[in-house]
Write an enzyme that holds these catalytic residues in place. Structure first.
Site, PDB file in Angstrom:
ATOM      1  CG  HIS A 152      -2.046   0.963   1.115  1.00 48.69           C
ATOM      2  ND1 HIS A 152      -1.947   2.293   1.426  1.00 48.69           N
ATOM      3  CD2 HIS A 152      -3.313   0.770   0.658  1.00 48.69           C
ATOM      4  CE1 HIS A 152      -3.108   2.882   1.193  1.00 48.69           C
ATOM      5  NE2 HIS A 152      -3.951   1.981   0.718  1.00 48.69           N
ATOM      6  CD  GLU A 190      -8.833  -3.755  -3.767  1.00 48.71           C
ATOM      7  OE1 GLU A 190      -9.921  -4.192  -3.361  1.00 48.71           O
ATOM      8  OE2 GLU A 190      -8.737  -2.946  -4.694  1.00 48.71           O
TER       9      GLU A 190
HETATM   10  N1  ACO Z   1       3.990  -7.660  -4.750  1.00 51.15           N
HETATM   11  C1  ACO Z   1       5.303  -7.657  -4.981  1.00 51.15           C
HETATM   12  N2  ACO Z   1       6.075  -6.563  -4.858  1.00 51.15           N
HETATM   13  C2  ACO Z   1       5.489  -5.425  -4.513  1.00 51.15           C
HETATM   14  C3  ACO Z   1       4.105  -5.336  -4.246  1.00 51.15           C
HETATM   15  C4  ACO Z   1       3.346  -6.520  -4.372  1.00 51.15           C
HETATM   16  N3  ACO Z   1       2.033  -6.529  -4.141  1.00 51.15           N
HETATM   17  N4  ACO Z   1       3.776  -4.068  -3.911  1.00 51.15           N
HETATM   18  C5  ACO Z   1       4.926  -3.371  -3.973  1.00 51.15           C
HETATM   19  N5  ACO Z   1       5.959  -4.188  -4.319  1.00 51.15           N
HETATM   20  C6  ACO Z   1       7.363  -3.830  -4.438  1.00 51.15           C
HETATM   21  C7  ACO Z   1       7.664  -3.164  -5.777  1.00 51.15           C
HETATM   22  O1  ACO Z   1       7.982  -4.088  -6.752  1.00 51.15           O
HETATM   23  C8  ACO Z   1       8.815  -2.265  -5.402  1.00 51.15           C
HETATM   24  O2  ACO Z   1       9.973  -3.070  -5.338  1.00 51.15           O
HETATM   25  P1  ACO Z   1      11.417  -2.470  -5.741  1.00 51.15           P
HETATM   26  O3  ACO Z   1      11.717  -1.444  -4.678  1.00 51.15           O
HETATM   27  O4  ACO Z   1      12.291  -3.658  -5.714  1.00 51.15           O
HETATM   28  O5  ACO Z   1      11.258  -1.845  -7.098  1.00 51.15           O
HETATM   29  C9  ACO Z   1       8.502  -1.833  -3.971  1.00 51.15           C
HETATM   30  O6  ACO Z   1       7.663  -2.870  -3.433  1.00 51.15           O
HETATM   31  C10 ACO Z   1       7.772  -0.509  -3.868  1.00 51.15           C
HETATM   32  O7  ACO Z   1       6.698  -0.527  -4.794  1.00 51.15           O
HETATM   33  P2  ACO Z   1       5.996   0.785  -5.358  1.00 51.15           P
HETATM   34  O8  ACO Z   1       5.330   0.436  -6.634  1.00 51.15           O
HETATM   35  O9  ACO Z   1       6.930   1.944  -5.322  1.00 51.15           O
HETATM   36  O10 ACO Z   1       4.939   1.043  -4.226  1.00 51.15           O
HETATM   37  P3  ACO Z   1       3.665   1.948  -4.393  1.00 51.15           P
HETATM   38  O11 ACO Z   1       3.486   2.665  -3.113  1.00 51.15           O
HETATM   39  O12 ACO Z   1       3.722   2.790  -5.605  1.00 51.15           O
HETATM   40  O13 ACO Z   1       2.558   0.845  -4.646  1.00 51.15           O
HETATM   41  C11 ACO Z   1       0.663  -0.494  -4.662  1.00 51.15           C
HETATM   42  C12 ACO Z   1       1.423   0.598  -3.894  1.00 51.15           C
HETATM   43  C13 ACO Z   1       0.346   0.025  -6.070  1.00 51.15           C
HETATM   44  C14 ACO Z   1      -0.646  -0.769  -3.947  1.00 51.15           C
HETATM   45  C15 ACO Z   1       1.515  -1.788  -4.738  1.00 51.15           C
HETATM   46  O14 ACO Z   1       1.819  -2.244  -3.446  1.00 51.15           O
HETATM   47  C16 ACO Z   1       0.876  -2.880  -5.576  1.00 51.15           C
HETATM   48  O15 ACO Z   1       1.031  -2.881  -6.800  1.00 51.15           O
HETATM   49  N6  ACO Z   1       0.142  -3.844  -4.909  1.00 51.15           N
HETATM   50  C17 ACO Z   1      -0.522  -4.903  -5.665  1.00 51.15           C
HETATM   51  C18 ACO Z   1      -1.842  -4.393  -6.243  1.00 51.15           C
HETATM   52  C19 ACO Z   1      -2.886  -4.167  -5.169  1.00 51.15           C
HETATM   53  O16 ACO Z   1      -3.031  -4.935  -4.220  1.00 51.15           O
HETATM   54  N7  ACO Z   1      -3.643  -3.076  -5.355  1.00 51.15           N
HETATM   55  C20 ACO Z   1      -4.670  -2.646  -4.405  1.00 51.15           C
HETATM   56  C21 ACO Z   1      -4.156  -1.535  -3.564  1.00 51.15           C
HETATM   57  S1  ACO Z   1      -5.290  -1.085  -2.256  1.00 51.15           S
HETATM   58  C22 ACO Z   1      -6.333   0.051  -2.947  1.00 51.15           C
HETATM   59  O17 ACO Z   1      -5.982   0.863  -3.743  1.00 51.15           O
HETATM   60  C23 ACO Z   1      -7.742   0.032  -2.564  1.00 51.15           C
END
Ligand code: ACO
Length: 389
Positions: free
Chosen positions: A273, A326
């Site tokens: 998140h 989610e």
């Molecule tokens: N699985 C694997 N790796 C992940 C995940 C995940 N679910 N979420 C983040 N990471 C990793 C990224 O790959 C990144 O790794 P790196 O530093 O090696 O490049 C690091 O964690 C940071 O990720 P960001 O994309 O910078 O984090 P951000 O804050 O932008 O993303 C998000 C938040 C979009 C929710 C992300 O965690 C994600 O894609 N989760 C999966 C999709 C999901 O569950 N969406 C629902 C969100 S809740 C809502 O909106 C209601």
């Protein structure tokens, strides 16, 4: 906005003419508005709706009470609640022109696209002028009506009339299935609708406020928010969680499946998140609701959750990736009988209360939201006329 060092395109950016460290983009950490509606405390894992901790509201209030809190600034007393319920019930109609538009869409259409189209069509003939709470009620009342009409039509069934004696959650379930909904399903869905109704400056709410800030109408602002919610990085994740649980199939298969997914760079849906760096408090509530709603499915989901968190810690150390809203939404919504492609639209059925409350709040103290971009393209190209290029 309180800082100007970050771009909306996700690219690392620095403020022009400064030596500041590049931000991570995506407007992370930027304060874009003031709001009295909800507060997300990412480190503490706390969510507050206008003063009330979400844990105190989750299973003790109805969606209508929370909509009242967001729109009117206080929890309703009995007569205020009855009044709001009556207003919502009176608005649960489907004009023939909108039904025609829904009927003309292909049955393979994504329900989020149907919702966007139906809301837009309804607004075209109904909504004029500055956003009002009456418009918020009228729009919120109709989201389940639009979705259920499409769901029945695609199944070869006639859309149903709403039942005024049913609450918002119960009427939605009735409109979908045509059956008297089970009390346990109504309670579970109502708690879900309470938990998802608002969440600070998330992407779709920000979208709604940006559109509202141009003094556009409430439907345009809300339809834009529907579009933002659809993406898998925001509200589009829960059906993918269900797909993941189905693909994993058994607890024994969980670790190898999750390892392989991470090895090919997949994101595990339902984890991570932007703001919460600990467990999402809504996930805590939804876990318990899912445990009660479907004890069998819950066993696999819980095992997948435990392994996913351990693997994310092992492979993405320091990123603090935990269960988000989610993950258990998928288990819960499936247990009340919703198909996967109605999960995100059902998120919208709840969040429309928050969006419209934010639109009203924005309109009440508006200034055009208009940030800047750091231009990174060329500046001194020599122009050559078309027939000389
Ligand atoms: N699985 C694997 N790796 C992940 C995940 C995940 N679910 N979420 C983040 N990471 C990793 C990224 O790959 C990144 O790794 P790196 O530093 O090696 O490049 C690091 O964690 C940071 O990720 P960001 O994309 O910078 O984090 P951000 O804050 O932008 O993303 C998000 C938040 C979009 C929710 C992300 O965690 C994600 O894609 N989760 C999966 C999709 C999901 O569950 N969406 C629902 C969100 S809740 C809502 O909106 C209601």
């Amino acid at each position: 906005m309180s800082k100007s060092t970050s771009g909306t395109n996700g690219a690392p950016q620095t403020a022009p003419g400064t030596n500041s460290k590049p931000s991570k983009g995506g407007l992370e950490g930027i304060v874009a508005a003031t709001t009295a509606l909800s507060k997300v405390e990412g480190t503490a894992g706390r969510l507050i709706y206008h003063g009330y901790n979400i844990h105190d509201l989750a299973t003790t209030t109805s969606f209508e009470e929370i909509a009242h809190l967001l729109w009117f600034g206080h929890l309703p007393n009995k007569s205020e609640l009855a009044d709001l319920k009556a207003k919502l019930a009176a608005e649960r109609t489907l004009p023939t022109s909108v039904l025609q538009i829904i009927s003309d869409l292909p049955i393979t259409a994504e329900p989020m696209d149907v919702l966007r189209t139906a809301a837009s069509a309804w607004g075209a003939s109904t909504i004029k002028g500055k956003a009002t709470v009456e418009q918020a009620i009228a729009l919120t009342a109709r989201f389940p009506v639009f979705l259920a009409a499409f769901h029945r039509l695609r199944g070869g069934l006639e859309p149903l009339e709403s039942r005024p004696e049913l609450g918002h959650a119960a009427n939605y379930l009735y409109l979908l299935s045509g059956k008297q909904p089970e009390q346990q399903h109504v309670k579970a869905l109502d708690a879900y609708l309470v938990l998802l109704a608002d969440h600070g400056m998330n992407a779709s709410t920000f979208t709604a406020r940006v559109v509202a800030s141009t003094e556009s109408d409430i439907v345009s602002s809300t339809v834009a928010a529907v579009g933002a919610l659809k993406g898998p990085l925001h509200g589009g994740a829960p059906s993918k969680v269900l797909d993941m649980l189905k693909a994993i199939g058994t607890s024994d298969n969980a670790e190898s499946w999750l390892r392989s997914a991470l090895a090919v760079g997949q994101r595990l849906m339902g984890f991570g998140h932007r703001v919460y760096k600990t467990e999402d408090p809504r996930a805590e509530e939804l876990r318990e609701l899912a445990r009660l709603a479907d004890p069998q499915e819950f066993v696999l989901a819980r095992r997948v959750e435990e392994i996913a968190i351990a693997l994310l810690e092992e492979q993405k150390p320091g990123r603090r990736l935990y269960t988000n809203v989610e993950f258990y939404s998928a288990v819960l919504l499936s247990s009340v009988g919703l198909p996967g492609d109605l999960f995100t639209p059902t998120f919208a059925v709840s969040r429309v209360a928050g969006w419209t409350a934010h639109i009203l709040e924005q309109a009440g103290n508006n200034r055009l939201i208009r940030p800047e971009a750091d231009y990174i393209g060329p500046t001194d190209e020599h122009f050559v006329p078309l027939d000389e290029r």
